[in-house]
Design a protein around this motif. Structure first.
Motif, short mmCIF file in Angstrom:
data_model
loop_
_atom_site.label_atom_id
_atom_site.label_comp_id
_atom_site.label_asym_id
_atom_site.label_seq_id
_atom_site.Cartn_x
_atom_site.Cartn_y
_atom_site.Cartn_z
N MET A 97 0.85 -1.19 0.00
CA MET A 97 0.00 0.00 0.00
C MET A 97 0.89 1.24 0.00
O MET A 97 1.64 1.46 0.95
CB MET A 97 -0.89 0.01 1.25
N LYS A 98 0.81 2.03 -1.07
CA LYS A 98 1.64 3.24 -1.17
C LYS A 98 0.74 4.48 -1.06
O LYS A 98 -0.33 4.55 -1.67
CB LYS A 98 2.40 3.26 -2.49
N PHE A 99 1.20 5.46 -0.23
CA PHE A 99 0.42 6.67 0.02
C PHE A 99 1.33 7.88 0.02
O PHE A 99 2.55 7.76 0.22
CB PHE A 99 -0.30 6.57 1.38
N LYS A 100 0.70 9.06 -0.17
CA LYS A 100 1.44 10.32 -0.06
C LYS A 100 1.10 10.92 1.30
O LYS A 100 -0.07 11.05 1.66
CB LYS A 100 1.05 11.28 -1.19
N LEU A 101 2.14 11.27 2.06
CA LEU A 101 1.94 11.76 3.42
C LEU A 101 1.48 13.22 3.45
O LEU A 101 2.01 14.07 2.71
CB LEU A 101 3.24 11.66 4.22
N ILE A 102 0.50 13.49 4.30
CA ILE A 102 0.03 14.85 4.54
C ILE A 102 -0.12 15.07 6.04
O ILE A 102 -0.23 14.12 6.80
CB ILE A 102 -1.32 15.14 3.84
N LYS A 103 -0.12 16.33 6.45
CA LYS A 103 -0.36 16.65 7.86
C LYS A 103 -1.87 16.70 8.10
O LYS A 103 -2.61 17.32 7.34
CB LYS A 103 0.27 17.99 8.23
N PHE A 104 -2.30 16.03 9.17
CA PHE A 104 -3.73 16.00 9.47
C PHE A 104 -3.89 15.78 10.98
O PHE A 104 -3.28 14.89 11.55
CB PHE A 104 -4.42 14.86 8.72
N THR A 105 -4.71 16.62 11.59
CA THR A 105 -4.87 16.57 13.04
C THR A 105 -6.29 16.20 13.43
O THR A 105 -7.25 16.72 12.87
CB THR A 105 -4.52 17.93 13.68
N ILE A 106 -6.40 15.28 14.37
CA ILE A 106 -7.69 14.97 15.00
C ILE A 106 -7.51 15.15 16.50
O ILE A 106 -6.68 14.49 17.11
CB ILE A 106 -8.16 13.53 14.69
N LYS A 107 -8.30 16.03 17.09
CA LYS A 107 -8.15 16.32 18.51
C LYS A 107 -8.53 15.11 19.36
O LYS A 107 -9.46 14.39 19.04
CB LYS A 107 -9.01 17.52 18.91
N GLY A 108 -7.77 14.92 20.44
CA GLY A 108 -8.09 13.86 21.39
C GLY A 108 -7.64 12.47 20.98
O GLY A 108 -7.98 11.49 21.63
N VAL A 109 -6.85 12.39 19.90
CA VAL A 109 -6.37 11.09 19.42
C VAL A 109 -4.86 11.00 19.67
O VAL A 109 -4.13 11.97 19.45
CB VAL A 109 -6.68 10.92 17.91
N PRO A 110 -4.34 9.87 20.16
CA PRO A 110 -2.90 9.74 20.41
C PRO A 110 -2.07 10.03 19.16
O PRO A 110 -2.55 9.86 18.03
CB PRO A 110 -2.75 8.27 20.85
#
Length: 504
Positions: free
Chosen positions: A1-14
Protein backbone atom coordinates in the motif's frame (compact mmCIF):
# COMPACT_ATOMS: atom_id res chain seq x y z
CA UNK A 1 0.00 0.00 0.00
CA UNK A 2 1.64 3.24 -1.17
CA UNK A 3 0.42 6.67 0.02
CA UNK A 4 1.44 10.32 -0.06
CA UNK A 5 1.94 11.76 3.42
CA UNK A 6 0.03 14.85 4.54
CA UNK A 7 -0.36 16.65 7.86
CA UNK A 8 -3.73 16.00 9.47
CA UNK A 9 -4.87 16.57 13.04
CA UNK A 10 -7.69 14.97 15.00
CA UNK A 11 -8.15 16.32 18.51
CA UNK A 12 -8.09 13.86 21.39
CA UNK A 13 -6.37 11.09 19.42
CA UNK A 14 -2.90 9.74 20.41
CA UNK A 15 0.01 10.90 18.26
CA UNK A 16 0.81 7.42 16.89
CA UNK A 17 -2.20 7.35 14.55
CA UNK A 18 -2.31 7.39 10.75
CA UNK A 19 -5.50 8.32 8.90
CA UNK A 20 -6.70 6.63 5.71
CA UNK A 21 -9.95 6.95 3.74
CA UNK A 22 -12.54 4.35 4.91
CA UNK A 23 -12.74 2.83 1.42
CA UNK A 24 -8.98 2.28 1.38
CA UNK A 25 -9.11 0.46 4.71
CA UNK A 26 -12.07 -1.65 3.57
CA UNK A 27 -10.38 -2.62 0.31
CA UNK A 28 -7.28 -3.74 2.22
CA UNK A 29 -9.38 -5.62 4.82
CA UNK A 30 -8.09 -3.37 7.61
CA UNK A 31 -10.13 -2.44 10.67
CA UNK A 32 -9.71 0.83 12.60
CA UNK A 33 -7.14 0.23 15.29
CA UNK A 34 -5.02 -2.06 13.11
CA UNK A 35 -1.26 -1.74 13.33
CA UNK A 36 0.61 -0.59 10.22
CA UNK A 37 4.37 -0.28 9.74
CA UNK A 38 6.68 1.23 7.18
CA UNK A 39 8.17 -1.12 4.61
CA UNK A 40 11.45 -1.30 6.54
CA UNK A 41 9.55 -2.13 9.77
CA UNK A 42 11.02 0.84 11.66
CA UNK A 43 8.01 3.13 12.21
CA UNK A 44 4.59 2.01 13.39
CA UNK A 45 1.14 3.56 13.30
CA UNK A 46 -2.36 2.92 14.61
CA UNK A 47 -5.03 3.10 11.87
CA UNK A 48 -7.89 5.59 12.04
CA UNK A 49 -10.29 6.16 9.13
CA UNK A 50 -11.78 9.46 8.00
CA UNK A 51 -13.48 10.55 4.79
CA UNK A 52 -11.68 13.89 5.23
CA UNK A 53 -8.52 12.24 3.89
CA UNK A 54 -8.64 11.55 0.14
CA UNK A 55 -7.86 8.10 -1.21
CA UNK A 56 -4.17 7.71 -2.00
CA UNK A 57 -3.17 9.96 0.91
CA UNK A 58 -2.20 9.17 4.51
CA UNK A 59 -2.67 11.75 7.25
CA UNK A 60 -0.23 12.09 10.15
CA UNK A 61 -0.18 14.51 13.11
CA UNK A 62 2.33 17.35 12.59
CA UNK A 63 4.69 16.21 15.38
CA UNK A 64 5.34 12.89 13.60
CA UNK A 65 7.32 14.80 10.98
CA UNK A 66 9.92 15.72 13.60
CA UNK A 67 12.84 13.32 14.02
CA UNK A 68 11.44 10.20 12.32
CA UNK A 69 12.68 10.73 8.73
CA UNK A 70 9.12 11.49 7.60
CA UNK A 71 8.61 14.35 5.14
CA UNK A 72 5.31 15.90 4.14
CA UNK A 73 4.51 14.99 0.55
CA UNK A 74 6.75 11.93 0.40
CA UNK A 75 5.47 8.57 -0.81
CA UNK A 76 5.34 5.89 1.86
CA UNK A 77 4.64 2.16 1.65
CA UNK A 78 2.70 0.65 4.54
CA UNK A 79 2.18 -2.99 5.43
CA UNK A 80 0.01 -4.65 8.05
CA UNK A 81 1.90 -5.58 11.21
CA UNK A 82 1.02 -8.92 12.67
CA UNK A 83 1.10 -9.29 16.45
CA UNK A 84 1.36 -13.07 16.63
CA UNK A 85 5.06 -13.04 17.49
CA UNK A 86 4.48 -10.55 20.30
CA UNK A 87 1.63 -12.64 21.68
CA UNK A 88 3.92 -15.67 21.65
CA UNK A 89 6.52 -13.80 23.71
CA UNK A 90 3.88 -12.83 26.26
CA UNK A 91 2.60 -16.41 26.47
CA UNK A 92 6.13 -17.71 27.07
CA UNK A 93 6.58 -15.35 30.02
CA UNK A 94 3.13 -16.34 31.33
CA UNK A 95 4.36 -19.95 31.20
CA UNK A 96 7.40 -18.99 33.33
CA UNK A 97 9.84 -19.41 30.44
CA UNK A 98 13.12 -17.51 30.23
CA UNK A 99 13.00 -15.12 27.29
CA UNK A 100 15.95 -14.91 24.90
CA UNK A 101 17.81 -11.69 24.12
CA UNK A 102 16.17 -11.66 20.68
CA UNK A 103 12.65 -12.06 22.08
CA UNK A 104 13.15 -9.25 24.60
CA UNK A 105 14.67 -6.94 22.00
CA UNK A 106 11.85 -7.70 19.55
CA UNK A 107 9.25 -6.81 22.17
CA UNK A 108 10.95 -3.63 23.45
CA UNK A 109 11.79 -2.44 19.93
CA UNK A 110 8.16 -3.01 18.92
CA UNK A 111 7.13 -0.72 21.80
CA UNK A 112 9.61 1.89 20.54
CA UNK A 113 8.11 1.77 17.06
CA UNK A 114 4.50 1.99 18.27
CA UNK A 115 3.64 -1.58 17.32
CA UNK A 116 2.49 -2.82 20.72
CA UNK A 117 -0.98 -2.19 22.11
CA UNK A 118 -1.53 -1.15 25.72
CA UNK A 119 -3.28 -4.47 26.33
CA UNK A 120 -0.18 -6.34 25.12
CA UNK A 121 2.08 -4.24 27.37
CA UNK A 122 -0.24 -4.75 30.33
CA UNK A 123 -0.32 -8.51 29.74
CA UNK A 124 3.47 -8.61 29.52
CA UNK A 125 3.84 -6.48 32.66
CA UNK A 126 1.44 -8.72 34.57
CA UNK A 127 3.35 -11.83 33.51
CA UNK A 128 6.65 -10.29 34.70
CA UNK A 129 5.04 -9.08 37.95
CA UNK A 130 3.83 -12.61 38.73
CA UNK A 131 6.66 -14.76 37.36
CA UNK A 132 9.65 -12.41 37.58
CA UNK A 133 12.76 -12.32 35.40
CA UNK A 134 16.27 -13.72 35.65
CA UNK A 135 19.23 -11.36 35.76
CA UNK A 136 20.12 -11.97 32.11
CA UNK A 137 16.58 -11.04 31.08
CA UNK A 138 16.69 -7.79 33.07
CA UNK A 139 20.02 -6.93 31.44
CA UNK A 140 18.52 -7.62 28.00
CA UNK A 141 15.58 -5.31 28.75
CA UNK A 142 17.98 -2.55 29.81
CA UNK A 143 20.17 -3.03 26.72
CA UNK A 144 17.15 -2.83 24.42
CA UNK A 145 15.95 0.38 26.13
CA UNK A 146 19.43 1.87 25.65
CA UNK A 147 19.55 0.76 22.00
CA UNK A 148 16.26 2.53 21.29
CA UNK A 149 17.16 5.71 23.21
CA UNK A 150 18.94 8.93 22.42
CA UNK A 151 22.17 9.38 24.39
CA UNK A 152 24.04 12.30 25.92
CA UNK A 153 27.69 12.77 24.97
CA UNK A 154 30.13 14.23 27.50
CA UNK A 155 33.53 14.19 25.75
CA UNK A 156 35.41 12.09 28.27
CA UNK A 157 34.17 13.90 31.40
CA UNK A 158 33.41 11.97 34.60
CA UNK A 159 29.62 11.52 34.77
CA UNK A 160 27.76 10.57 37.96
CA UNK A 161 24.12 10.35 39.01
CA UNK A 162 21.81 9.48 41.88
CA UNK A 163 18.38 7.92 42.05
CA UNK A 164 15.90 7.47 44.87
CA UNK A 165 13.07 4.97 44.57
CA UNK A 166 10.90 7.59 46.27
CA UNK A 167 7.82 7.29 48.43
CA UNK A 168 9.08 9.55 51.26
CA UNK A 169 7.50 12.94 51.93
CA UNK A 170 9.90 15.89 51.74
CA UNK A 171 12.81 13.89 50.29
CA UNK A 172 13.90 16.82 48.14
CA UNK A 173 17.64 16.12 48.14
CA UNK A 174 18.18 16.36 44.35
CA UNK A 175 18.22 20.21 44.10
CA UNK A 176 20.79 20.23 46.92
CA UNK A 177 23.00 17.41 45.64
CA UNK A 178 23.23 18.47 41.98
CA UNK A 179 24.84 21.91 42.59
CA UNK A 180 27.20 20.42 45.19
CA UNK A 181 28.44 17.73 42.79
CA UNK A 182 28.64 19.91 39.66
CA UNK A 183 30.49 22.59 41.64
CA UNK A 184 33.26 19.96 42.02
CA UNK A 185 33.64 19.67 38.24
CA UNK A 186 31.68 16.43 37.86
CA UNK A 187 28.91 16.10 35.28
CA UNK A 188 25.48 15.10 36.65
CA UNK A 189 22.55 14.98 34.20
CA UNK A 190 19.50 14.62 36.48
CA UNK A 191 16.46 13.36 34.62
CA UNK A 192 13.46 13.37 36.95
CA UNK A 193 9.70 12.81 36.98
CA UNK A 194 6.49 14.34 38.24
CA UNK A 195 4.62 12.95 41.23
CA UNK A 196 2.38 9.94 40.69
CA UNK A 197 1.08 9.23 44.19
CA UNK A 198 3.19 11.61 46.30
CA UNK A 199 2.48 15.30 47.05
CA UNK A 200 5.50 16.43 45.01
CA UNK A 201 7.91 14.93 42.50
CA UNK A 202 11.31 16.45 41.81
CA UNK A 203 9.99 18.00 38.59
CA UNK A 204 6.97 19.51 40.39
CA UNK A 205 9.23 21.19 42.95
CA UNK A 206 11.86 22.43 40.49
CA UNK A 207 9.18 23.83 38.18
CA UNK A 208 8.33 26.45 40.81
CA UNK A 209 11.70 28.17 40.19
CA UNK A 210 12.76 27.27 36.63
CA UNK A 211 11.63 25.64 33.36
CA UNK A 212 12.09 21.86 33.41
CA UNK A 213 10.31 20.73 30.23
CA UNK A 214 13.46 20.96 28.13
CA UNK A 215 14.09 19.08 24.89
CA UNK A 216 17.02 16.71 24.45
CA UNK A 217 18.96 19.43 22.60
CA UNK A 218 18.20 22.08 25.25
CA UNK A 219 19.24 19.77 28.09
CA UNK A 220 22.49 18.95 26.26
CA UNK A 221 23.25 22.66 25.95
CA UNK A 222 22.64 23.23 29.67
CA UNK A 223 24.96 20.31 30.50
CA UNK A 224 27.70 21.77 28.32
CA UNK A 225 27.37 25.15 30.09
CA UNK A 226 27.01 24.08 33.72
CA UNK A 227 28.02 20.39 34.05
CA UNK A 228 24.47 19.68 35.23
CA UNK A 229 20.80 19.81 34.39
CA UNK A 230 17.58 19.11 36.29
CA UNK A 231 14.90 18.32 33.71
CA UNK A 232 11.70 16.42 33.00
CA UNK A 233 12.32 12.95 31.58
CA UNK A 234 9.04 13.11 29.66
CA UNK A 235 10.36 15.90 27.41
CA UNK A 236 14.04 14.89 27.19
CA UNK A 237 12.92 11.38 26.17
CA UNK A 238 15.90 9.39 27.39
CA UNK A 239 14.78 5.78 27.57
CA UNK A 240 11.33 6.66 26.25
CA UNK A 241 10.59 2.96 25.58
CA UNK A 242 10.47 2.41 29.33
CA UNK A 243 8.19 5.43 29.77
CA UNK A 244 5.74 4.05 27.20
CA UNK A 245 5.65 0.72 29.01
CA UNK A 246 5.16 2.30 32.44
CA UNK A 247 2.42 4.59 31.11
CA UNK A 248 0.54 1.54 29.83
CA UNK A 249 0.77 -0.54 33.02
CA UNK A 250 0.51 2.15 35.73
CA UNK A 251 -3.33 2.46 35.69
CA UNK A 252 -3.48 -1.12 37.01
CA UNK A 253 -0.75 -0.40 39.59
CA UNK A 254 1.52 -2.92 37.87
CA UNK A 255 5.16 -2.14 38.68
CA UNK A 256 7.44 -5.15 38.15
CA UNK A 257 10.66 -4.76 40.12
CA UNK A 258 12.64 -6.19 37.19
CA UNK A 259 11.33 -3.60 34.72
CA UNK A 260 11.95 -0.82 37.26
CA UNK A 261 15.60 -1.82 37.65
CA UNK A 262 16.09 -2.10 33.87
CA UNK A 263 14.40 1.24 33.25
CA UNK A 264 16.36 3.17 35.88
CA UNK A 265 19.77 1.81 34.90
CA UNK A 266 19.11 2.07 31.16
CA UNK A 267 18.23 5.75 31.52
CA UNK A 268 21.36 6.37 33.59
CA UNK A 269 23.44 4.62 30.92
CA UNK A 270 21.79 6.65 28.14
CA UNK A 271 22.59 9.79 30.14
CA UNK A 272 26.24 8.69 30.14
CA UNK A 273 26.58 8.01 33.88
CA UNK A 274 29.59 5.95 34.97
CA UNK A 275 28.84 5.99 38.71
CA UNK A 276 25.31 5.81 40.15
CA UNK A 277 24.24 6.01 43.79
CA UNK A 278 20.84 4.44 44.54
CA UNK A 279 18.91 5.68 47.59
CA UNK A 280 16.62 3.06 49.14
CA UNK A 281 14.42 4.60 51.87
CA UNK A 282 13.21 1.85 54.19
CA UNK A 283 10.66 1.55 56.98
CA UNK A 284 6.98 1.98 57.77
CA UNK A 285 5.20 4.03 55.10
CA UNK A 286 7.98 3.60 52.50
CA UNK A 287 8.10 1.34 49.45
CA UNK A 288 10.53 -1.02 51.20
CA UNK A 289 9.27 -2.39 54.51
CA UNK A 290 12.51 -3.93 55.76
CA UNK A 291 16.27 -3.68 55.45
CA UNK A 292 16.29 -7.21 54.03
CA UNK A 293 14.06 -6.05 51.15
CA UNK A 294 16.27 -3.00 50.58
CA UNK A 295 19.49 -5.03 50.72
CA UNK A 296 18.15 -7.53 48.19
CA UNK A 297 17.16 -4.72 45.82
CA UNK A 298 20.57 -3.07 46.24
CA UNK A 299 22.31 -6.28 45.16
CA UNK A 300 19.98 -6.55 42.15
CA UNK A 301 20.86 -3.00 41.07
CA UNK A 302 24.56 -3.72 41.51
CA UNK A 303 24.50 -6.96 39.50
CA UNK A 304 22.58 -5.49 36.57
CA UNK A 305 24.63 -2.30 36.65
CA UNK A 306 27.85 -4.30 36.47
CA UNK A 307 26.56 -6.18 33.43
CA UNK A 308 25.93 -2.80 31.76
CA UNK A 309 29.40 -1.50 32.59
CA UNK A 310 28.24 0.80 35.40
CA UNK A 311 29.54 1.15 38.94
CA UNK A 312 26.52 1.03 41.24
CA UNK A 313 26.48 1.77 44.95
CA UNK A 314 23.39 1.90 47.17
CA UNK A 315 22.44 3.34 50.54
CA UNK A 316 19.63 2.19 52.80
CA UNK A 317 18.19 5.32 54.38
CA UNK A 318 15.48 5.84 57.04
CA UNK A 319 12.06 6.02 55.41
CA UNK A 320 9.71 5.97 58.38
CA UNK A 321 9.28 9.76 58.60
CA UNK A 322 9.59 12.78 56.29
CA UNK A 323 13.09 13.96 55.45
CA UNK A 324 12.34 17.68 55.37
CA UNK A 325 9.81 19.78 57.29
CA UNK A 326 7.98 21.24 54.28
CA UNK A 327 5.83 19.04 52.02
CA UNK A 328 4.46 20.19 48.64
CA UNK A 329 6.14 21.56 45.47
CA UNK A 330 6.79 25.22 46.33
CA UNK A 331 7.20 24.55 50.05
CA UNK A 332 9.87 21.91 49.39
CA UNK A 333 11.68 24.24 47.00
CA UNK A 334 11.50 27.01 49.57
CA UNK A 335 13.20 24.74 52.12
CA UNK A 336 15.89 23.81 49.58
CA UNK A 337 16.60 27.50 48.89
CA UNK A 338 16.70 28.24 52.63
CA UNK A 339 19.39 25.56 53.07
CA UNK A 340 21.38 26.80 50.07
CA UNK A 341 21.17 30.34 51.47
CA UNK A 342 22.43 29.04 54.84
CA UNK A 343 19.45 30.69 56.53
CA UNK A 344 17.66 27.66 57.97
CA UNK A 345 15.81 24.57 56.72
CA UNK A 346 15.51 21.09 58.18
CA UNK A 347 18.84 19.74 59.41
CA UNK A 348 17.71 16.22 58.44
CA UNK A 349 17.32 17.29 54.79
CA UNK A 350 20.71 19.00 54.68
CA UNK A 351 22.40 16.03 56.36
CA UNK A 352 20.93 13.50 53.96
CA UNK A 353 21.82 15.57 50.88
CA UNK A 354 25.40 16.18 52.02
CA UNK A 355 25.80 12.57 53.14
CA UNK A 356 24.77 11.15 49.75
CA UNK A 357 26.67 13.81 47.80
CA UNK A 358 29.70 12.98 49.93
CA UNK A 359 29.45 9.28 49.09
CA UNK A 360 29.45 10.13 45.37
CA UNK A 361 32.49 12.39 45.79
CA UNK A 362 34.28 9.61 47.66
CA UNK A 363 33.18 6.99 45.12
CA UNK A 364 34.88 8.84 42.25
CA UNK A 365 37.95 9.85 44.29
CA UNK A 366 37.01 13.52 44.57
CA UNK A 367 37.21 13.16 48.36
CA UNK A 368 39.01 10.82 50.73
CA UNK A 369 36.97 8.07 52.38
CA UNK A 370 35.07 9.48 55.35
CA UNK A 371 35.60 13.11 54.27
CA UNK A 372 32.98 13.45 51.53
CA UNK A 373 30.13 14.74 53.68
CA UNK A 374 32.34 17.42 55.23
CA UNK A 375 33.42 18.50 51.74
CA UNK A 376 29.79 18.63 50.56
CA UNK A 377 28.76 20.62 53.65
CA UNK A 378 31.55 23.14 53.07
CA UNK A 379 30.36 23.65 49.48
CA UNK A 380 26.93 24.65 50.83
CA UNK A 381 28.27 26.73 53.71
CA UNK A 382 30.67 28.64 51.42
CA UNK A 383 27.86 29.67 49.06
CA UNK A 384 29.34 27.72 46.12
CA UNK A 385 26.30 25.44 45.91
CA UNK A 386 23.90 28.40 45.81
CA UNK A 387 25.93 30.06 43.03
CA UNK A 388 25.98 26.84 41.01
CA UNK A 389 22.24 26.30 41.56
CA UNK A 390 21.47 29.80 40.26
CA UNK A 391 23.78 29.18 37.30
CA UNK A 392 21.73 26.09 36.39
CA UNK A 393 18.45 27.98 36.90
CA UNK A 394 19.61 30.70 34.48
CA UNK A 395 20.86 28.17 31.91
CA UNK A 396 17.44 26.47 31.93
CA UNK A 397 15.65 29.79 31.37
CA UNK A 398 14.76 30.73 34.94
CA UNK A 399 15.45 33.81 37.08
CA UNK A 400 18.93 33.51 38.60
CA UNK A 401 18.01 35.96 41.38
CA UNK A 402 15.54 33.47 42.90
CA UNK A 403 15.49 33.38 46.70
CA UNK A 404 13.51 31.47 49.31
CA UNK A 405 11.40 34.60 49.89
CA UNK A 406 10.57 35.03 46.18
CA UNK A 407 8.75 31.68 45.99
CA UNK A 408 4.97 32.34 46.25
CA UNK A 409 2.77 30.75 48.91
CA UNK A 410 -0.89 29.72 49.04
CA UNK A 411 -3.45 32.28 50.31
CA UNK A 412 -5.19 30.00 52.84
CA UNK A 413 -3.48 28.43 55.83
CA UNK A 414 -4.38 26.80 59.13
CA UNK A 415 -2.14 25.85 62.05
CA UNK A 416 -3.12 22.82 64.12
CA UNK A 417 -1.99 23.28 67.72
CA UNK A 418 -1.52 20.97 70.69
CA UNK A 419 -4.62 20.84 72.85
CA UNK A 420 -2.76 19.68 75.96
CA UNK A 421 0.70 18.80 77.24
CA UNK A 422 1.88 15.78 75.27
CA UNK A 423 4.81 13.97 73.62
CA UNK A 424 5.22 13.35 69.87
CA UNK A 425 5.42 9.57 69.45
CA UNK A 426 5.81 9.33 65.65
CA UNK A 427 5.45 11.09 62.31
CA UNK A 428 3.59 9.03 59.72
CA UNK A 429 5.24 9.84 56.39
CA UNK A 430 2.46 8.26 54.34
CA UNK A 431 -0.36 10.12 56.15
CA UNK A 432 1.55 13.40 55.93
CA UNK A 433 1.75 12.92 52.16
CA UNK A 434 -1.98 12.16 52.00
CA UNK A 435 -2.74 15.32 54.00
CA UNK A 436 -0.63 17.41 51.60
CA UNK A 437 -2.48 15.90 48.63
CA UNK A 438 -5.81 16.59 50.34
CA UNK A 439 -4.74 20.24 50.51
CA UNK A 440 -4.23 20.21 46.72
CA UNK A 441 -0.60 19.21 46.11
CA UNK A 442 0.95 18.61 43.64
CA UNK A 443 -1.57 20.10 41.16
CA UNK A 444 -1.79 23.16 43.38
CA UNK A 445 1.94 23.81 43.44
CA UNK A 446 1.68 26.10 46.48
CA UNK A 447 -0.37 23.68 48.60
CA UNK A 448 1.09 21.39 51.23
CA UNK A 449 1.99 21.12 54.88
CA UNK A 450 4.70 22.41 57.20
CA UNK A 451 5.71 20.13 60.07
CA UNK A 452 6.62 21.99 63.27
CA UNK A 453 7.49 18.99 65.47
CA UNK A 454 9.70 15.90 65.52
CA UNK A 455 9.68 12.59 67.34
CA UNK A 456 10.16 12.93 71.07
CA UNK A 457 9.22 16.62 71.25
CA UNK A 458 7.47 17.73 74.44
CA UNK A 459 4.39 19.76 73.65
CA UNK A 460 2.59 22.44 75.65
CA UNK A 461 -0.99 23.58 74.98
CA UNK A 462 -0.99 25.94 72.01
CA UNK A 463 2.28 24.69 70.50
CA UNK A 464 2.07 24.47 66.69
CA UNK A 465 2.09 20.87 65.40
CA UNK A 466 1.41 21.11 61.68
CA UNK A 467 0.45 23.93 59.29
CA UNK A 468 -1.68 23.34 56.17
CA UNK A 469 -1.65 25.63 53.12
CA UNK A 470 -3.94 25.63 50.09
CA UNK A 471 -5.56 27.75 47.39
CA UNK A 472 -8.94 26.21 48.24
CA UNK A 473 -10.84 26.68 51.49
CA UNK A 474 -12.69 23.41 50.78
CA UNK A 475 -9.46 21.45 50.36
CA UNK A 476 -8.03 23.16 53.43
CA UNK A 477 -10.98 21.92 55.47
CA UNK A 478 -10.59 18.41 54.04
CA UNK A 479 -6.93 18.35 55.08
CA UNK A 480 -7.75 19.67 58.58
CA UNK A 481 -10.28 16.86 59.05
CA UNK A 482 -7.50 14.32 58.47
CA UNK A 483 -5.99 15.26 61.83
CA UNK A 484 -9.00 13.54 63.36
CA UNK A 485 -9.59 10.65 60.92
CA UNK A 486 -6.00 9.72 59.95
CA UNK A 487 -3.59 11.75 62.06
CA UNK A 488 -0.15 12.17 60.46
CA UNK A 489 1.36 13.25 63.79
CA UNK A 490 0.93 10.52 66.38
CA UNK A 491 1.03 11.54 70.04
CA UNK A 492 2.22 9.23 72.79
CA UNK A 493 -0.29 6.63 73.93
CA UNK A 494 -0.13 4.52 77.08
CA UNK A 495 -2.60 2.02 75.60
CA UNK A 496 -2.38 1.09 71.92
CA UNK A 497 -5.37 -1.28 71.90
CA UNK A 498 -7.86 -2.66 74.44
CA UNK A 499 -9.03 -6.23 73.81
CA UNK A 500 -11.89 -7.31 76.06
CA UNK A 501 -12.15 -10.91 74.91
CA UNK A 502 -14.76 -12.88 72.98
CA UNK A 503 -18.17 -13.66 74.45
CA UNK A 504 -20.19 -16.70 73.45
Amino acid sequence: MKFKLIKFTIKGVPSNYIILHPSTAENQDLDPGSLLVTEDNTIGFRLITSASVDQGFAGLPPDRFNGESLIEGQDITLISAGVESLTKIIRRKMDKKTLSDREIDDFMSAIAHGLVTKSHMTAFGTAVEINGMHGDEITSVAQSIIKNSRKFSHSGKKVVDKHSIGGIAGNRITPLMIPIISACGLVIPKISTRAITSPAGTVDALETVMPVDLTFEEASEVLDKTNACMVNGATVELGSVADKFLEAVSPLKIDPKEMMIASILAKKKAAGSDFVLIDLPTGKGSKLASREDARSLAYDFSRIGNSLGQHIEAVISPGDKPVGSMIGPSLEMKEVMTILECSGGALSLKRKATSLAGLILEGVQQANRGEGQQMATEIIDSGKALSKFREIVAAQGGDASVTSNSIPHAPYSHVIEAEKSDIVYALDSYSIGVMARAAGAPHDSHAGVIIHVDRGDNLKPGDPIIEIRSHSEGKLSEAIEMMRTAPPIILEQSVLEHITGISN
